[in-house]
Design an enzyme around this catalytic site. Structure first.
Site: not given
Length: 446
Positions: A143, A235, A264
């Site tokens: 994702y 990522d 995050k």
């Protein structure tokens, strides 16, 4: 527990927000989500006054927990008091960028943006511009945010959009291959290598049950990119500043990616994303280069202050020792419980990530090589049955988790991730007592 207030809020939300939420995964809990009133350390209190041990932790950003340490709180309040934002540069952007560039091995320059999705969108655009190629190789089950280049399913021969609203022509520029399958990656390069701009990969697939790479896998991807002139994009939106400490997962695995995306934790709990990497690539972004990238809220002073103070606090206060120790205690405790109560299930995770995947394995439970979370160790007795890629988790007992197990844990005062795919996260606000209470709840619920 009484949940009347959460139910009422959800009822109201359904009338004014699609699915009653502002991010799809939040609607997953059965029969409706818990509405949070406030957080305290490693706990949250919901709208009905129920208190829970919170292993969701904002889906990853809250490495320090819900209580901001005094230096972080002071920095955020000070920046907010000075003005909401400026649309002009400020000193804190420079300080934060310098800190990240000092600590992440591959990052020589960085561009701050507003979300992990924005970071991966910009990274793909940058890779295409640098290489003058179109295709992005991604991992099935990975994702990389809500963006057209990666919301793709299928395989290298038949990619197709995984959601309505994306033209098939977009999907044809994406090559999905199985994670942990070196031969599939090489075959894709042998077929499409002259048009592959980049490989986009999570160091650990952390959004689909937490799948660890097999030994040598990332080295293989690095070699393929070097051989064919493609860029390797890590990522690290989830793993960044959580796995491998301040050096991130790339330092843990000893890999030197060309570009890294962040989100995050790098924003200390506030909206953030970032694209870092080699100077020759990152300075292609406008205004120094020809790849357009801009954002009104990019480098927001409150976010920059929160992110920098969070990372400095981690460096000075043993945060990683604490969260990694509790993560190991959870995973090993779960391995013991599962061996007795549900040997077909698989404990996964690393550092401060953990998850129990409701796999349907047969034969022996997890062995000692993987007692601290599945490591794809050939010496483990159930090696053939553990998840090798995120797509394997879709074949787990996902309904049992969603409809029976998670609600039972909630009633026992434990909040776990909303489905079988999202990770659970340990924070600095969690304690040994929280771990012991959680393990006891797992034992009873299983």
């Amino acid at each position: 527990m009484n949940h009347d207030a959460s139910r009422s809020l959800y009822d109201r939300a359904l009338s004014v927000m699609p699915g009653g939420v502002n991010s799809s995964v939040r609607a997953a809990p059965q029969p409706y989500p818990v509405f949070v009133d406030h957080g305290e350390g490693g706990h949250v209190v919901d709208a009905d006054g129920n208190r829970y041990i919170d292993w969701v932790c904002g889906l990853g950003p809250l490495l320090l927990g819900h209580d901001m340490p005094e230096p972080l709180q002071a920095a955020v309040q000070s920046r907010a008091a000075e003005g909401p934002m400026y649309g002009m540069p400020s000193d804190i952007e420079v300080e934060h960028a310098e800190f990240v560039c000092r600590h992440v091995p591959s990052v020589e320059m960085i561009r701050f943006v507003n979300s992990g999705t924005e970071a991966t969108v910009s990274a793909c655009r940058l890779a295409r511009a640098v290489t003058e190629r179109n295709k992005i190789l991604v991992m099935q089950g990975g994702y990389h945010g809500a963006q057209e280049s990666t919301l793709v399913e299928g395989d290298a021969d038949d990619p197709k959009p995984s959601t309505a609203g994306i033209p098939q022509a977009f999907a044809e520029h994406t090559i999905p291959v199985p994670f942990n399958d070196p031969e599939a990656a090489r075959e894709a390069f042998e077929t499409h290598g002259e048009d592959i701009a980049a490989v986009l990969v999570e160091p650990i697939q952390a959004n689909m049950g937490i799948v660890y790479p097999v030994d040598g896998y990332h080295e293989h991807l690095r070699e393929l990119c070097d051989e064919y002139g493609s860029l390797l994009i890590f990522d690290e939106v989830i793993t960044g500043f959580r796995v491998g400490g301040l050096g991130c997962a790339q330092s843990e695995f000893g890999i030197d990616p060309d570009i890294t995306t962040f989100g995050k934790i790098i924003g200390g709990g506030f909206p953030v994303g970032a694209i870092g990497g080699k100077t020759e690539y990152i300075e292609r972004f406008t205004p120094s280069g020809d790849v357009f990238q801009a954002g009104t809220f990019s480098g927001h002073p409150v976010t920059m202050a929160a992110g920098l103070e969070t990372l400095q606090y981690c460096a000075e206060n043993g945060v990683y020792d604490h969260v990694d120790r509790l993560g190991q205690k959870l995973r090993e405790g779960l391995s013991d419980i599962v061996a007795d109560h549900a040997p077909e299930y698989t404990v996964v995770g690393s550092h401060s990530l953990f998850k129990l995947v409701f796999t349907r394995a047969e034969g022996d439970p997890q062995g000692d090589p993987c007692r601290n979370g599945c490591r794809q160790a050939p010496g483990c007795g159930r090696h053939d049955a553990c998840p090798k890629r995120g797509t394997d988790v879709t074949r787990a007992e996902t309904d049992r988790y969603a409809r029976l197990f998670r609600p039972e844990m909630r009633e026992r005062g434990i909040l776990l991730s909303q489905n079988q795919f999202e990770s659970n996260f340990v924070s600095y606000g969690h304690t040994d007592e929280d771990v012991e209470e959680t393990l006891e709840a797992y034992k009873m619920a299983l």
